[in-house]
Design a protein around this motif. Structure first.
Motif, mmCIF file in Angstrom:
data_model
loop_
_atom_site.group_PDB
_atom_site.id
_atom_site.type_symbol
_atom_site.label_atom_id
_atom_site.label_comp_id
_atom_site.label_asym_id
_atom_site.label_seq_id
_atom_site.Cartn_x
_atom_site.Cartn_y
_atom_site.Cartn_z
ATOM 1 N N GLY A 71 -62.404 -12.727 -17.903
ATOM 2 C CA GLY A 71 -63.148 -13.464 -16.882
ATOM 3 C C GLY A 71 -63.524 -14.837 -17.394
ATOM 4 O O GLY A 71 -63.374 -15.836 -16.695
ATOM 5 N N ALA A 72 -63.982 -14.906 -18.640
ATOM 6 C CA ALA A 72 -64.378 -16.176 -19.225
ATOM 7 C C ALA A 72 -63.177 -17.112 -19.318
ATOM 8 O O ALA A 72 -63.268 -18.296 -19.017
ATOM 9 C CB ALA A 72 -64.988 -15.945 -20.609
ATOM 10 N N ALA A 73 -62.032 -16.556 -19.713
ATOM 11 C CA ALA A 73 -60.832 -17.382 -19.831
ATOM 12 C C ALA A 73 -60.434 -17.924 -18.461
ATOM 13 O O ALA A 73 -60.072 -19.090 -18.314
ATOM 14 C CB ALA A 73 -59.688 -16.557 -20.433
ATOM 15 N N GLY A 74 -60.536 -17.088 -17.437
ATOM 16 C CA GLY A 74 -60.195 -17.515 -16.079
ATOM 17 C C GLY A 74 -61.083 -18.651 -15.618
ATOM 18 O O GLY A 74 -60.609 -19.651 -15.075
ATOM 19 N N ALA A 75 -62.377 -18.519 -15.868
ATOM 20 C CA ALA A 75 -63.320 -19.551 -15.458
ATOM 21 C C ALA A 75 -63.035 -20.849 -16.210
ATOM 22 O O ALA A 75 -63.075 -21.948 -15.649
ATOM 23 C CB ALA A 75 -64.751 -19.088 -15.709
ATOM 24 N N GLU A 76 -62.723 -20.703 -17.480
ATOM 25 C CA GLU A 76 -62.447 -21.873 -18.312
ATOM 26 C C GLU A 76 -61.204 -22.603 -17.810
ATOM 27 O O GLU A 76 -61.176 -23.828 -17.742
ATOM 28 C CB GLU A 76 -62.276 -21.425 -19.774
ATOM 29 N N GLU A 77 -60.212 -21.840 -17.433
ATOM 30 C CA GLU A 77 -58.982 -22.447 -16.911
ATOM 31 C C GLU A 77 -59.286 -23.224 -15.625
ATOM 32 O O GLU A 77 -58.847 -24.364 -15.466
ATOM 33 C CB GLU A 77 -57.954 -21.343 -16.644
ATOM 34 N N LEU A 78 -60.063 -22.628 -14.752
ATOM 35 C CA LEU A 78 -60.399 -23.310 -13.491
ATOM 36 C C LEU A 78 -61.233 -24.557 -13.744
ATOM 37 O O LEU A 78 -61.130 -25.558 -13.037
ATOM 38 C CB LEU A 78 -61.152 -22.362 -12.554
ATOM 39 N N ARG A 79 -62.080 -24.478 -14.757
ATOM 40 C CA ARG A 79 -62.972 -25.597 -15.041
ATOM 41 C C ARG A 79 -62.209 -26.849 -15.499
ATOM 42 O O ARG A 79 -62.707 -27.964 -15.396
ATOM 43 C CB ARG A 79 -63.990 -25.188 -16.119
ATOM 44 N N GLN A 80 -60.994 -26.625 -16.000
ATOM 45 C CA GLN A 80 -60.175 -27.766 -16.446
ATOM 46 C C GLN A 80 -59.544 -28.509 -15.268
ATOM 47 O O GLN A 80 -58.993 -29.586 -15.432
ATOM 48 C CB GLN A 80 -59.050 -27.298 -17.379
ATOM 49 N N LEU A 81 -59.589 -27.913 -14.086
ATOM 50 C CA LEU A 81 -58.895 -28.503 -12.944
ATOM 51 C C LEU A 81 -59.778 -29.507 -12.202
ATOM 52 O O LEU A 81 -60.995 -29.384 -12.189
ATOM 53 C CB LEU A 81 -58.446 -27.394 -11.979
ATOM 54 N N THR A 82 -59.117 -30.484 -11.594
ATOM 55 C CA THR A 82 -59.848 -31.452 -10.777
ATOM 56 C C THR A 82 -60.112 -30.836 -9.405
ATOM 57 O O THR A 82 -59.536 -29.803 -9.049
ATOM 58 C CB THR A 82 -59.002 -32.716 -10.561
ATOM 59 N N VAL A 83 -60.965 -31.514 -8.624
ATOM 60 C CA VAL A 83 -61.242 -31.035 -7.268
ATOM 61 C C VAL A 83 -59.929 -30.974 -6.468
ATOM 62 O O VAL A 83 -59.678 -30.021 -5.730
ATOM 63 C CB VAL A 83 -62.279 -31.930 -6.558
ATOM 64 N N GLY A 84 -59.065 -31.968 -6.667
ATOM 65 C CA GLY A 84 -57.783 -31.987 -5.967
ATOM 66 C C GLY A 84 -56.922 -30.782 -6.324
ATOM 67 O O GLY A 84 -56.310 -30.151 -5.448
ATOM 68 N N GLN A 85 -56.883 -30.479 -7.616
ATOM 69 C CA GLN A 85 -56.079 -29.326 -8.056
ATOM 70 C C GLN A 85 -56.667 -28.008 -7.546
ATOM 71 O O GLN A 85 -55.932 -27.102 -7.162
ATOM 72 C CB GLN A 85 -55.994 -29.302 -9.588
ATOM 73 N N LEU A 86 -57.986 -27.931 -7.535
ATOM 74 C CA LEU A 86 -58.619 -26.714 -7.006
ATOM 75 C C LEU A 86 -58.327 -26.571 -5.510
ATOM 76 O O LEU A 86 -58.121 -25.463 -5.010
ATOM 77 C CB LEU A 86 -60.130 -26.740 -7.254
ATOM 78 N N THR A 87 -58.291 -27.700 -4.817
ATOM 79 C CA THR A 87 -57.963 -27.665 -3.379
ATOM 80 C C THR A 87 -56.587 -27.043 -3.187
ATOM 81 O O THR A 87 -56.402 -26.170 -2.337
ATOM 82 C CB THR A 87 -57.994 -29.097 -2.789
ATOM 83 N N GLU A 88 -55.628 -27.483 -4.015
ATOM 84 C CA GLU A 88 -54.273 -26.924 -3.909
ATOM 85 C C GLU A 88 -54.264 -25.427 -4.200
ATOM 86 O O GLU A 88 -53.569 -24.660 -3.533
ATOM 87 C CB GLU A 88 -53.319 -27.631 -4.872
ATOM 88 N N ARG A 89 -55.046 -25.037 -5.198
ATOM 89 C CA ARG A 89 -55.121 -23.602 -5.526
ATOM 90 C C ARG A 89 -55.615 -22.788 -4.335
ATOM 91 O O ARG A 89 -55.123 -21.713 -4.051
ATOM 92 C CB ARG A 89 -56.086 -23.367 -6.698
ATOM 93 N N TYR A 90 -56.632 -23.339 -3.668
ATOM 94 C CA TYR A 90 -57.161 -22.615 -2.504
ATOM 95 C C TYR A 90 -56.121 -22.532 -1.392
ATOM 96 O O TYR A 90 -55.923 -21.470 -0.799
ATOM 97 C CB TYR A 90 -58.436 -23.285 -1.973
ATOM 98 N N VAL A 91 -55.458 -23.659 -1.125
ATOM 99 C CA VAL A 91 -54.455 -23.658 -0.046
ATOM 100 C C VAL A 91 -53.416 -22.577 -0.327
ATOM 101 O O VAL A 91 -53.054 -21.787 0.550
ATOM 102 C CB VAL A 91 -53.800 -25.050 0.098
ATOM 103 N N GLN A 92 -52.989 -22.539 -1.577
ATOM 104 C CA GLN A 92 -52.017 -21.530 -2.005
ATOM 105 C C GLN A 92 -52.570 -20.102 -1.831
ATOM 106 O O GLN A 92 -51.904 -19.224 -1.282
ATOM 107 C CB GLN A 92 -51.702 -21.807 -3.490
ATOM 108 N N ALA A 93 -53.794 -19.918 -2.249
ATOM 109 C CA ALA A 93 -54.410 -18.587 -2.164
ATOM 110 C C ALA A 93 -54.598 -18.161 -0.705
ATOM 111 O O ALA A 93 -54.405 -16.992 -0.366
ATOM 112 C CB ALA A 93 -55.759 -18.590 -2.886
#
Ligand SMILES: Nc1ncnc2c1ncn2[C@@H]1O[C@H](COP(=O)(O)OP(=O)(O)O)[C@@H](O)[C@H]1O
Ligand SMILES: [Mg+2]
Length: 403
Positions: A254-276
């Protein structure tokens, strides 16, 4: 910062009350039901625009009235600010800053900063994930006032998207709906990404303070930690079940997952959500609700090898709750925007809940804060470390002889 004056009109049990305050410790004593929490709740409301006891405004208005007023004068360094908040039945609340023209209530966020400890805090550990999400979002709104707007944008989009999914579930889904859903996906991804990004950053700021506060409160003890678990990490697990299928096993993942997400920009997180959203669309159409997004996220609180929820003893649960509040105090203190100005600490009836050890430890930690407001039904509940000014709360007001 500290509050120099609080005045309430038609708030809860008070028709009118005025309370003069000073820096340092003030203990408000009075029998149960006399109105101590009502005073503390008003200060908390001025800071966060929400009550720690109720989720709607109606109970805050004195029975039979349509409008409550909370006024406070606060002092930060050499600057004095007068805040006024009008809580209205059936129409928008309004604020005023230094007797300005009325502004939106939301514009008051971040000016009065408080950290409120209350018996209800037990829900931070024992309650459902919404309690922990609210904890993060309220703290964010105090630190970054526009976060409140991000949150309400997200809630609005989520509501509309859910309505659309529900109609699809009822069998009324057409190609037109599909296109509309695509549009909502984009909106929700963008708002959700902003929210997630801010929460991940905040948790990272909280973690060291949390573990330090827990260690301070408990001497020995197990390390305390908090790990943010995004529904992006487990979107296939549609009930948002805990990361701890088996205690201790998924923690590091869980910690590793959160850490990976924390490295992403808002734009990249947006893409992740669209994909999800794309991947979970079929399931969402079947279920008629949004299954991925910050509204499904969890903040796992961890003690040693196990989640606090379901494993911690009563005493450990309390220590975790207190540590979370202390951690938010330290984060506010550190925040560049506040320029090192301390939030007002409010301890509403918490000492009665704690054993002697925890009482004394907590008292020793908070005693030096710029302003500490403590309530108790009886003097005996207050540890010696917090000997300060006493104010007696009497029916309908404050004992004036002491003021
Ligand atoms: N909207 C309201 N209008 C009038 N009285 C209220 C309202 N809400 C709560 N009260 C009264 O306030 C009292 C509780 O005050 P509270 O501050 O919780 O007491 P305590 O001193 O124990 O913290 C109760 O008597 C309750 O009936
Ligand atoms: Mg009370």
């Amino acid at each position: 910062m500290y509050l120099e004056h609080l005045s309430l009109t038609d708030f809860r049990s008070y028709a009118q009350v005025d309370l003069a305050l000073q820096p340092g410790v003030t203990v408000l004593v009075g029998s149960n039901g006399i109105g101590k929490t009502n005073l503390m709740e008003a200060i908390g409301y001025l800071a966060t625009l929400s009550s720690h006891r109720v989720s709607s405004d109606a109970p805050l208005l004195r029975f039979g009235t349509e409008r409550a007023l909370v006024r406070a004068r606060l002092v930060r360094g050499d600057q004095t600010t007068v805040l006024e908040l009008e809580i209205n039945a059936g129409r928008a609340n309004r604020g005023r800053i230094n007797r300005s023209n009325p502004v939106r209530a939301r514009d008051l966020l971040g000016i009065c900063q408080t950290v409120l400890f209350a018996p209800e805090d037990l829900a931070l550990v024992k309650g459902d994930p919404a309690n922990r999400r609210r904890f993060l979002d309220e703290l964010l709104a105090s630190l970054i006032p526009h976060h409140a707007a991000t949150r309400s944008d997200y809630d609005r989009v989520l509501k509309q998207r859910n309505a659309l999914l529900k109609s699809a579930r009822a069998g009324r889904f057409t190609a037109g709906h599909e296109a509309t859903l695509d549009v909502w996906d984009q909106h929700m991804a963008a708002a959700g990404a902003a929210l997630l990004h801010a929460r991940l950053e905040l948790v990272e700021r909280l973690r060291p303070h949390l573990s330090r506060a827990y260690a301070q409160l408990t001497d020995e003890s197990k390390p305390a930690d908090a790990i943010y678990r995004s529904s992006l990490q487990n979107q296939m697990d549609d009930d948002g079940a805990t990361a701890f299928g088996v205690p201790g096993q998924n923690g590091p993942a869980g910690a590793a997952g959160a850490e990976e997400l924390r490295q992403l920009t808002v734009g990249q997180l947006t893409e992740r959500y669209v994909q999800a959203f794309r991947e979970s669309r079929k399931k969402e159409l079947e279920r008629g609700i949004s299954l991925v997004g910050p509204h499904r996220d969890e903040l796992d609180l961890i003690l040693g090898q196990a989640p606090a929820k379901g494993y911690a003893s009563h005493g450990e649960t309390w220590s975790m709750c207190l540590s979370l509040r202390l951690a938010s105090y330290y984060v506010m203190l550190d925040d560049a925007r506040t320029g090192g100005s301390a939030p007002v600490l409010i301890l509403d009836d918490v000492f009665a809940e704690l054993d002697v050890q925890r009482r004394r430890k907590l008292a020793a930690i908070v005693a030096g804060a710029e302003q500490v407001l403590v309530t108790a039904a009886v003097d005996a509940d207050i540890p010696e470390e917090l000997s300060g000014r006493r104010v007696t709360v009497i029916p309908g007001g404050i004992d004036e002889q002491e003021q």
